[in-house]
Design an enzyme around this catalytic site. Structure first.
Site, PDB file in Angstrom:
ATOM      1  N   SER A  48       0.833  -1.192   0.000  1.00 11.49           N
ATOM      2  CA  SER A  48       0.000   0.000   0.000  1.00 11.49           C
ATOM      3  C   SER A  48       0.878   1.257   0.000  1.00 11.49           C
ATOM      4  O   SER A  48       1.701   1.436  -0.888  1.00 11.49           O
ATOM      5  CB  SER A  48      -0.946  -0.055   1.206  1.00 11.49           C
ATOM      6  OG  SER A  48      -1.953   0.912   1.126  1.00 11.49           O
ATOM      7  N   ASP A 164      -5.942  -3.870  -2.095  1.00 19.03           N
ATOM      8  CA  ASP A 164      -4.863  -3.523  -1.166  1.00 19.03           C
ATOM      9  C   ASP A 164      -4.099  -4.751  -0.653  1.00 19.03           C
ATOM     10  O   ASP A 164      -4.688  -5.715  -0.166  1.00 19.03           O
ATOM     11  CB  ASP A 164      -5.482  -2.781   0.028  1.00 19.03           C
ATOM     12  CG  ASP A 164      -4.468  -2.137   0.938  1.00 19.03           C
ATOM     13  OD1 ASP A 164      -3.525  -2.821   1.358  1.00 19.03           O
ATOM     14  OD2 ASP A 164      -4.619  -0.941   1.232  1.00 19.03           O
TER      15      ASP A 164
END
Length: 286
Positions: A48, A164
């Site tokens: 991320s 993610d």
């Protein structure tokens, strides 16, 4: 690029955790590494915001991630609860990455270090460590940051759907070991001693992710996976050395913190933590 499944012992790696706005700490660490021209790693794995931080490290662009978080991510084009309640994105990571690219074009990566962006494969629910290349970097970065539900789209990389990376592997330290790293530096976005609690509503998870069984399974075991990584760091296998750079207890930045004062303080804490790490590194070398 090295094959992620191929183990070549004796390599050095840096692993950088995500955490949305908490990534400001890692941006301070990265900038201090750049200021000190410290780049001893064979490869890097980000998750991320950790992936985007590392892109600035490999491109040798100090301040790029700091500007993206403190200046751009606090704009309503990125963070908008009102848009979310109307059915749009809470956090538009596609806009943030591409706006940053427009304002601060990414330079070519320096030779000698490979970058892998961690993303969660929607169908299987497993973590994939995508080798970042000039042809896939934009999709890989957005995929790695696409928090499920808050960013309502799934991102295609090589025709595979991703969200993610923190869903399946928030701290890919074990993956770094599997890829042959025996000296691993981990940059966390939570203070030492933090453990992820399993406070998620199973009913809500089933409602939101019930149509994606692989992703649902990864969401259910997210806390356990996170804490297993912490345990691996505390007791690494023989022959593996792990050093951790973590925010101090007074680090006050939350995942969606929009307070400029707190963000600047968090960045400064990252700089200070990197300075302490480098001082220790050089004193041991001497």
């Amino acid at each position: 690029m090295h094959d992620p499944q191929h183990r070549t012992a004796g390599r050095r790696a840096i692993v950088v955790e995500g955490g949305a706005m908490r990534g400001i700490f890692a941006s301070g660490v990265i900038d201090q590494f750049l200021a000190d021209q410290y780049s001893p790693f064979d490869f890097a794995i980000g998750v991320s915001a950790g992936s985007t931080n590392l892109s600035g490290y490999l491109s040798r662009q100090a301040g790029r991630a700091r500007t993206a978080i403190i200046d751009y991510a606090r704009q309503r084009e990125f963070f908008s609860p009102m848009r979310f309640f109307r059915g749009g994105h809470m956090t538009d990571v596609h806009w943030l990455w591409h706006y940053t690219q427009q304002q601060l074009p990414l330079a070519e990566f320096a030779e000698g270090m490979d970058l892998y962006a961690t993303a969660t494969h929607v169908e299987s629910g497993s973590a994939h460590y995508i080798p970042v290349t000039p042809s896939n970097i934009h999709d890989a970065m957005v995929a790695s940051c696409a928090i499920p539900y808050l960013y309502r789209s799934q991102v295609l990389v090589n025709n595979e759907r991703y969200v993610d990376g923190g869903v399946a592997d928030s701290i890919p330290v074990r993956q770094a070991w599997n890829m042959g790293a025996t000296e691993i530096t981990v940059v966390l976005s939570q203070p030492l001693g933090f453990r992820k609690k399993d406070g998620q509503s199973q009913w809500l998870l089933d409602k939101v992710f019930g149509q994606e069984p692989g992703l649902l399974q990864a969401m259910k075991y997210r806390s356990q996976q996170y804490n297993d990584s912490l345990d691996f760091m505390l007791a690494p296998p023989p022959g593996c050395s792990i050093r951790v750079i973590a925010p101090p207890p007074e680090f006050a930045v939350s995942r969606l913190c929009m307070n400029e004062r707190k963000l600047v303080a968090g960045y400064d804490m990252g700089v200070a933590a990197a300075q302490a790490y480098l001082t220790d590194t050089y004193s041991v070398a001497c």
